[in-house]
Write a protein that holds these residues in place. Structure first.
Motif, PDB file in Angstrom:
ATOM      1  N   UNK A 192       4.306  18.567   5.120  1.00  0.00           N
ATOM      2  CA  UNK A 192       5.252  19.677   5.275  1.00  0.00           C
ATOM      3  C   UNK A 192       5.781  20.169   3.924  1.00  0.00           C
ATOM      4  N   UNK A 193       5.158  19.658   2.822  1.00  0.00           N
ATOM      5  CA  UNK A 193       5.532  20.063   1.458  1.00  0.00           C
ATOM      6  C   UNK A 193       6.990  19.764   1.162  1.00  0.00           C
ATOM      7  N   UNK A 194       7.530  18.749   1.775  1.00  0.00           N
ATOM      8  CA  UNK A 194       8.914  18.347   1.524  1.00  0.00           C
ATOM      9  C   UNK A 194       8.892  17.152   0.575  1.00  0.00           C
ATOM     10  N   UNK A 245      10.011  13.026   0.811  1.00  0.00           N
ATOM     11  CA  UNK A 245       9.031  11.994   0.498  1.00  0.00           C
ATOM     12  C   UNK A 245       9.583  11.037  -0.554  1.00  0.00           C
ATOM     13  N   UNK A 246      10.224  11.589  -1.590  1.00  0.00           N
ATOM     14  CA  UNK A 246      10.829  10.747  -2.616  1.00  0.00           C
ATOM     15  C   UNK A 246      11.928   9.861  -2.027  1.00  0.00           C
ATOM     16  N   UNK A 247      12.728  10.415  -1.129  1.00  0.00           N
ATOM     17  CA  UNK A 247      13.822   9.673  -0.511  1.00  0.00           C
ATOM     18  C   UNK A 247      13.291   8.510   0.325  1.00  0.00           C
ATOM     19  N   UNK A 248      12.252   8.748   1.095  1.00  0.00           N
ATOM     20  CA  UNK A 248      11.677   7.681   1.912  1.00  0.00           C
ATOM     21  C   UNK A 248      11.127   6.572   1.024  1.00  0.00           C
ATOM     22  N   UNK A 249      10.470   6.970  -0.072  1.00  0.00           N
ATOM     23  CA  UNK A 249       9.945   5.973  -1.006  1.00  0.00           C
ATOM     24  C   UNK A 249      11.078   5.139  -1.600  1.00  0.00           C
ATOM     25  N   UNK A 250      12.174   5.765  -1.893  1.00  0.00           N
ATOM     26  CA  UNK A 250      13.305   5.042  -2.473  1.00  0.00           C
ATOM     27  C   UNK A 250      13.918   4.066  -1.484  1.00  0.00           C
ATOM     28  N   UNK A 251      13.845   4.364  -0.190  1.00  0.00           N
ATOM     29  CA  UNK A 251      14.412   3.488   0.833  1.00  0.00           C
ATOM     30  C   UNK A 251      13.517   2.293   1.155  1.00  0.00           C
ATOM     31  N   UNK A 252      12.295   2.291   0.687  1.00  0.00           N
ATOM     32  CA  UNK A 252      11.373   1.199   0.970  1.00  0.00           C
ATOM     33  C   UNK A 252      11.757  -0.036   0.150  1.00  0.00           C
ATOM     34  N   UNK A 253      11.404  -1.189   0.690  1.00  0.00           N
ATOM     35  CA  UNK A 253      11.640  -2.430  -0.046  1.00  0.00           C
ATOM     36  C   UNK A 253      10.689  -2.525  -1.229  1.00  0.00           C
ATOM     37  N   UNK A 254      11.019  -3.393  -2.172  1.00  0.00           N
ATOM     38  CA  UNK A 254      10.193  -3.524  -3.386  1.00  0.00           C
ATOM     39  C   UNK A 254       8.780  -3.965  -3.028  1.00  0.00           C
ATOM     40  N   UNK A 255       8.657  -4.875  -2.093  1.00  0.00           N
ATOM     41  CA  UNK A 255       7.324  -5.351  -1.709  1.00  0.00           C
ATOM     42  C   UNK A 255       6.499  -4.232  -1.098  1.00  0.00           C
ATOM     43  N   UNK A 290       4.229  16.955  -8.000  1.00  0.00           N
ATOM     44  CA  UNK A 290       5.402  17.219  -8.844  1.00  0.00           C
ATOM     45  C   UNK A 290       5.043  17.385 -10.316  1.00  0.00           C
ATOM     46  N   UNK A 291       3.740  17.228 -10.623  1.00  0.00           N
ATOM     47  CA  UNK A 291       3.238  17.339 -11.993  1.00  0.00           C
ATOM     48  C   UNK A 291       3.940  16.351 -12.929  1.00  0.00           C
ATOM     49  N   UNK A 292       4.110  15.139 -12.432  1.00  0.00           N
ATOM     50  CA  UNK A 292       4.695  14.065 -13.224  1.00  0.00           C
ATOM     51  C   UNK A 292       3.554  13.187 -13.734  1.00  0.00           C
ATOM     52  N   UNK A 293       3.066  13.534 -14.908  1.00  0.00           N
ATOM     53  CA  UNK A 293       1.875  12.858 -15.442  1.00  0.00           C
ATOM     54  C   UNK A 293       2.116  11.373 -15.688  1.00  0.00           C
ATOM     55  N   UNK A 294       3.278  11.038 -16.214  1.00  0.00           N
ATOM     56  CA  UNK A 294       3.546   9.635 -16.520  1.00  0.00           C
ATOM     57  C   UNK A 294       3.576   8.795 -15.242  1.00  0.00           C
TER      58      UNK A 294
END
Length: 986
Positions: free
Chosen positions: A686-688, A692-702, A720-724
């Motif tokens: 859905x190009x959101x 997507x970033x928020x869900x990734x942040x809520x995930x556990x480290x494992x 997001x064109x984040x090369x690093x």
């Protein structure tokens, strides 16, 4: 009664004493004379009768004795009733008691001697009121430990109905009156000792709380316990009776406990032995044929017709007593109503003999019963009933209908009890026909059974008559449902309405309505749902009832999933949760989820499920158990995947969020990570990117460090064109892809899809790095090399400056491809470098070198030309001559380019050593060209030959320059003479 433990054998002494002094040896049943047991005295019933003990002292408030007879088995042996030990009586009083028992003196009557014995026992302190509180405590402890909750609650409700009445009566009595009651109980036990000893049928006597205080050896053998266990409450009735029959016993006990008009009740039950082997007792009459004395006794019944009306009762009693004593002596056990028992155990031949015997007396009884009609009418009706049963068991329904016709002619004169017996017989015949799928016959017999209740007072029948009537109508409806025709369906509905008017909305009646709905051609889901809703409101939540509800809900789902969903939600929230049926609430919830996930078009299903989940968590305060959680999430995942495949990403996202509800807190960590990754995919679709970033942040480290999650983060970084971030993710993927490179290849495709050539090339380079380590992983290597080469060339053209590194990577790709192609030649059948692949790489490497020889650095062009030569050398030698000729020309051109590039590099060299090295390469190229040109000179056309001659002359000039710089003076003469040796075109 509180007994001291050291006088347990007292009753045996009394029993021997009474048997030798009170019994008439020639009359074991005390009925051969004119004596008939009075209704005011208790007596053990040997046919399985529950007596209400309505006799002796204070029968209205205490029921000290119950008895059970034939047809039962043992449940096991319980402990003895704990009773407080009374104070030790003086030795002198105790000695007097034993002397009185052992040596009765005087000429007193047996009853007077019995009275004196009981008074002596009371004086000795051994006769006191019985403590029923401990008996109820023992009963309750057994029920708590061994009974199902539903059965236990039902029995406790029955006990709570009669126990207060007994307690009220006993509280109004003095200690002396209670002692007199116990004296009456002692006298009753002694009489039972005499009765039990005179018959060979299992029998026992117990108190109202179930403690068994007397039993004979046959009873002990039947339930596999020592006879001592049947004394003084060591064993209780609830410890030897099965659960189902124990519930029925308390129902029957309540029915007769305070009914002075009913002295006994005939019933049947199953006991359990000490070894827990449940067996229902039967009698095998075939093994014990009647002896001559029995025939004589039976023949004596014919004298009844000659008796006067005044003496008929006494004579019948005497003849019956003699007959019973003969049976007891010769058959070691007998059965009441021989014909019924013969039919019950399948002894059709014996039943026919009995009927023939009875038929010979039928007319005589009818003729001589004018003045004693009440005495013989029940016998005549019973005779007709037996004829109906016998005909049915022999498969002669036509004869059974004839016998029924004789009954029907005067059916209005039947008493309520006889009408009930007839209805039950006809019901059994109808049920048998129904089981054999003879539905027309079943309807006939069920109708006759129903008619037997017409003009009868059901209240005057037994407590089971009402249920029998309802069961008959229900069975009739079910039989009608199997018959075609609208009239049968209309009649079924009419019968159901009659049942509802008379009995209300019973569970069984409502189930009939549901079944009748399904037989229609166009059933109404709304009507079906309304009836099922009523069932949920009234039904007792047992396992079988819940399964029945779920079965009918599943049927409703096939018509209307939305209605089925609402009913299941109601069942959970309004019944199962309130009743704290947590196990069944979880199972039903799985059914709700299955229906919701597999049915499309249920409005507001997601909100409904969320409210249900919130309700469950709020009321119970804990999530589903792990197994239920796993099952629920598997069903929800199917809906998630289905919606995602259909590109309904918002719907898939909503189901994922529902799958992560707190009710599933016991979910496996792997499932949680899988659902969170699916949420990220839905957000990306859905190009959101923020979500997507928020869900990734809520995930556990494992979960973040998992390979699949890193791939998703790589996709986010590309968008997001984040090369690093993309480089870090790609490094993580490469490290984790030691065994499986699928995710790595997916990264390449994702980079290509987004148009990020830099990341695409970086991904490809990771793959090439693995290839250098010999890990091809079954990938199509030629395609991978081609893809990488194209991207690198495109990137080099897109940049105006700073292309040196890119050109180096291009050269590395062709060099690696040449190496892999050479290695694949070792196993030709498995080689992916086909002739077409070799041709692509050789042509493109040569064309790139030729096209960019002036723009690219000489070392890069030289590398490409060298790779082209390597590819040409890998061609098979058995190709078409024309192809081989083209390859030879390509090889010559490559060597010419190599010589030219080497001279350029030598001239541009900064140090002498480097320059000399490049001049050496020039001489090698010239020598190779010379050899190849000499070999192909006569095989090629004139135009190509002239061109090659000019190239060769150019190379000789380069060779001359190299010789001079290398100071190889001995080679100058050969270089000068070569042009004169070349053939001249004519």
């Amino acid at each position: 009664m509180f007994n001291a433990p050291d006088i347990g054998s007292e009753y045996h002494v009394l029993n021997n004493f009474l048997n030798t002094s009170l019994l008439d040896e020639g009359s074991p049943f005390a009925g051969d004379e004119t004596h008939v047991p009075s209704s005011e005295q208790p007596s053990a019933n040997v046919f399985g009768v529950f007596t209400n003990g309505d006799s002796g002292a204070k029968p209205e408030f205490d029921q000290p004795a119950q008895s059970v007879g034939l047809g039962q088995q043992s449940l096991g042996v319980g402990g003895s009733i704990p009773r407080p030990i009374s104070a030790r009586p003086p030795d002198k009083e105790e000695e007097k008691l034993y002397m009185k028992i052992a040596d009765p003196s005087g000429n007193d009557k047996p009853e007077e001697r019995m009275k004196k014995l009981l008074e002596a026992k009371y004086t000795a302190g051994l006769l006191r009121p019985f403590n029923y509180i401990q008996g109820y405590a023992r009963l309750n402890a057994y029920l708590e430990k061994n009974m199902q909750p539903a059965s236990r609650q039902k029995m406790m409700r029955q006990i709570d109905k009669f126990r207060p009445k007994f307690r009220e009566k006993m509280q109004s009595l003095t200690d002396m009156e209670l002692t007199m009651v116990e004296m009456w109980f002692e006298r009753t036990l002694m009489e039972y000792d005499r009765v039990f000893a005179s018959m060979a049928i299992p029998a026992c006597c117990w108190r109202r709380t179930g403690e068994i205080f007397r039993g004979n050896k046959e009873m002990a053998e039947l339930i596999h316990v020592p006879i001592e266990k049947l004394l003084d409450g060591k064993l209780a009735l609830h410890e030897i009776m099965t659960e189902k029959d124990l519930v029925s016993y308390w129902d029957n006990f309540l029915a007769i406990a305070f009914d002075n008009s009913q002295k006994a009740m005939l019933t049947m039950c199953t006991l359990r032995r000490q070894d827990f082997d449940d067996v229902e007792m039967k009698i095998n009459l075939e093994t014990f044929l009647p002896p001559a004395e029995l025939d004589t006794a039976i023949d004596g019944v014919t004298s009844v017709g000659n008796l006067t009306a005044v003496n008929v009762r006494i004579d019948l009693d005497n003849l019956g007593t003699k007959l019973w004593n003969h049976v007891s002596k010769h058959k070691d056990g007998a059965a009441e109503h021989g014909e019924y028992l013969c039919l019950e155990i399948g002894q059709i031949r014996l039943s026919e003999i009995i009927i023939e015997k009875a038929a010979s007396y039928d007319e005589r009884l009818r003729r001589d019963s004018i003045d004693k009609e009440a005495t013989t009418s029940s016998l005549l009706w019973g005779y007709l009933f037996l004829r109906i049963i016998s005909a049915w068991r022999r498969g002669r329904l036509d004869m059974a209908k004839i016998m029924l016709g004789k009954v029907g002619a005067t059916a209005d004169t039947l008493t309520p009890i006889l009408a009930e017996q007839l209805a039950e017989i006809l019901f059994e015949i109808g049920k048998n026909q129904f089981e054999q799928h003879c539905y027309v016959e079943a309807v006939y017999w069920f109708e006759r059974s129903q008619n037997a209740f017409l003009n009868q007072d059901v209240g005057a029948m037994s407590c089971d008559a009402s249920d029998l009537k309802v069961s008959t109508v229900q069975s009739l409806i079910r039989a009608l449902m199997h018959l075609e025709g609208d009239h049968n369906r209309t009649r079924s509905w009419s019968l159901i309405h009659e049942l509802e008017v008379e009995h209300g909305g019973r569970f069984a009646i409502l189930l009939l309505k549901l079944d009748l709905y399904t037989t229609g051609s166009n059933p109404s889901p709304q009507d079906y749902s309304d009836v099922l809703h009523k069932i949920m409101d009234i039904v007792h939540l047992t396992e079988s009832n819940i399964l029945t509800i779920l079965h009918h809900t599943h049927r409703l789902r096939s018509w209307n999933p939305s209605m089925a969903h609402r009913l299941l939600v109601y069942l959970i929230s309004e019944r199962l949760l309130i009743a704290e049926q947590w196990a069944w609430a979880q199972k039903t919830l799985i059914t709700v989820i299955w229906n919701s996930a597999s049915s499309l078009g249920i409005p507001g299903i997601l909100d409904s499920l969320k409210r249900l989940f919130d309700t469950i968590v709020t009321r119970f305060g804990h999530p589903l158990n792990p197994s239920a959680t796993h099952a629920a999430q598997v069903l929800l995942w199917r809906r998630v995947e289905s919606s995602y495949q259909q590109k309904h990403y918002d719907v898939s996202e909503a189901w994922c969020e529902l799958s992560l509800h707190e009710i599933f807190s016991n979910s496996e960590a792997m499932n949680i990570g899988k659902l969170q990754r699916k949420l990220i995919l839905c957000a990306l679709a859905q190009a959101d990117l923020v979500k997507a970033r928020k869900i990734y942040a809520e995930m556990s480290i494992s979960h973040r460090n998992e390979l699949s999650t890193q791939y998703l983060l790589y996709k986010i970084a590309l968008r997001c064109q984040e090369s690093e971030t993309a480089v870090r993710c790609l490094d993580s993927v490469c490290k984790a892809a030691a065994k499986d490179t699928t995710i790595l290849y997916a990264c390449i495709l994702e980079a290509q899809k987004t148009g990020d050539q830099t990341q695409t090339i970086a991904s490809l380079q990771r793959v090439l790095q693995r290839l250098k380590q010999g890990k091809s992983d079954g990938v199509n290597l030629p395609a991978l090399f081609r893809c990488t080469a194209r991207l690198l060339v495109q990137q080099s053209r897109a940049k105006a400056t700073g292309t040196e590194d890119i050109l180096k990577e291009v050269c590395k790709v062709f060099e690696s491809a040449a190496t892999q192609a050479r290695n694949s030649q070792l196993i030709p059948e498995d080689s992916l470098f086909t002739l077409a692949e070799l041709d692509w790489f050789s042509r493109n490497s040569y064309n790139l070198a030729l096209k960019n020889c002036t723009d690219w650095p000489p070392e890069s062009v030289s590398s490409l030309v060298t790779s082209c030569v390597h590819f040409v050398d890998l061609y098979p030698s058995d190709l078409d001559p024309g192809i081989l000729a083209d390859l030879s020309l390509r090889r010559l051109f490559c060597n010419f380019l190599l010589g030219s590039l080497s001279i350029v590099r030598a001239r541009q060299g900064d140090c002498l050593e480097t320059r000399l090295q490049h001049y050496l390469e020039v001489r090698k190229a010239v020598e190779v060209f010379r050899v190849q040109f000499t070999d192909q000179m006569h095989k090629i056309g004139d135009g190509a030959r002239d061109d090659l001659r000019q190239k060769y002359i150019t190379l000789l000039a380069y060779d001359y320059e190299a010789v001079n710089h290398m100071k190889s003076w001995g080679s100058i003469e050969s270089i000068i003479k070569v042009p004169y040796l070349l053939p001249i075109r004519r």
